[in-house]
Scaffold this motif. Structure first.
Motif: not given
Length: 393
Positions: A57, A59, A69-71, A93, A335, A337
């Motif tokens: 992740s 962000f 956010y992205t991966t 992660t 998600i 986080i």
């Protein structure tokens, strides 16, 4: 006539006043509410910069605490659209409690900021321990990623003070030995592991070491054996697996993204491996299954609860300045986080909730693979799966 002139002047003055805008009102009308953004690119790497990390992740937040956010893809690459200005870029992660990195970045409008690999290395926050096994060496895989783990023994597992020092404990296949000579020791171990997971610690068990979870001696030969700490109604595993390759399907989107594939062949190179014969699907998530039979080969849960378990600070919990929260992204995607504690009230005000998006409030993860994890063994594509396990506990 004079009265008419005065009336005319009064009307003119009124009309001029009506045409004049209030300065504050005019400013509100002309404000451009669109947020200026740039791009941040990079490649997430293991701590020793030798392995790309997929499924991480990435962000950041704008000044109003909106998340961007992205991966990372299977090769570790990512592109994050981020608001203009000085921001902290987070790389994590799992839920970010055990592996995370923070980077200060100055994002400029319509420009791309390329982060160097020495900035995007995923750092180990967790304190990791492992119990040496007869057939497996998960510690070798940990070390190939540049992370560190401390060897402990079953005697250490029987000491709650020692267990509570760690965030993650890896149980290598064949480490639950000499059970019959000291069943009292293993009874204490089972109780301590229950306390560990119930308070947020995470465990990985391989093949025969499912006995730590559900009971038995060096392995499990039947359901509902004595010992263990996972309820017998949640899982049964028997050592009835046969030697040979098994076609497998990855059953989890995050794991598929991290790997870059969703089918593989797992070579069970030893006979009598633990075969999952029954599990509670509401309790366990199947990450990898046998393609032909749909039998579970790899499962995880964070739904563990236990009554009468003492509240015990685990690993880094007493000193951490981060808190795990659940945020809902567009498309109703949730998600988990970890964020600095100072951000939590603002994120909660926007709809975030404290804690992971699923599972029991204080439970850590339990991962169980029926296949082996020896770094120099014949594990093939399963190596990538085991790296995922390490980084997502």
């Amino acid at each position: 006539m004079r009265k008419l002139n005065l009336l005319f002047i009064f009307i003119v003055l009124l009309s001029l006043g009506a045409c004049r805008s209030d300065p504050d009102t005019a400013a509100e009308i002309t404000i451009d509410n669109s947020v200026k953004t740039g791009k941040v690119t990079g490649k997430v790497m293991s701590q020793n910069a030798t392995k790309p990390i997929g499924g991480a992740s990435i962000f950041t937040f704008d000044d109003k605490y909106k998340i961007y956010y992205t991966t990372s893809d299977a090769d570790g690459n990512f592109t994050l659209e981020a608001p203009v200005g000085n921001h902290t870029i987070h790389i994590q992660t799992g839920n970010g409690s055990n592996f995370r990195t923070e980077i200060s970045a100055n994002v400029k409008n319509n420009e791309t900021l390329n982060l160097e690999t020495n900035q995007t290395k995923l750092n180990q926050v967790a304190k990791i321990a492992y119990v040496k096994g007869t057939y497996d060496k998960i510690e070798d895989i940990i070390q190939t990623l540049g992370y560190t783990a401390t060897e402990i023994t079953n005697n250490d597992l029987a000491n709650l003070t020692t267990v509570a020092q760690y965030d993650i404990i890896f149980l290598n296949c064949g480490s639950r030995n000499n059970y019959s000579s000291n069943p009292t020791l293993y009874s204490v171990i089972d109780t301590n592991l229950a306390t560990f997971v119930a308070n947020g610690g995470s465990i990985y068990a391989s093949d025969w070491d499912v006995a730590y979870l559900v009971g038995g001696t060096t392995n499990t030969t039947n359901c509902s054996l004595a010992g263990g700490f996972v309820p017998d109604t949640k899982l049964c595993s028997k050592n009835i697996g046969n030697v040979g390759p098994v076609g497998a399907t990855v059953n989890n989107a995050g794991l598929t993204t991290a790997l870059g594939f969703n089918t593989l062949s797992i070579d069970y190179d030893l006979g009598a491996w633990q075969k999952i014969t029954n599990y509670d699907p509401a309790y366990w998530e199947v990450l990898v299954k046998e393609t032909s039979s749909n039998d579970a080969l790899m499962i995880r849960t964070n739904h563990f609860t236990a009554t009468g378990v003492p509240t015990t600070p685990i690993g880094n919990a007493p000193t951490t300045t981060f808190t795990t929260v659940c945020i809902t992204l567009p498309g109703n995607i949730q998600i988990s986080i970890s964020v600095p504690q100072v951000l939590v009230p603002y994120l909660v005000a926007l709809g975030a909730t404290v804690g992971a998006c699923s599972g029991s409030a204080s439970s850590g993860y339990i991962y169980y693979t029926t296949f082996h994890n020896h770094a120099t063994g014949n594990i093939g594509n399963a190596g990538g799966i085991l790296q995922y396990v390490i980084l997502n506990l």
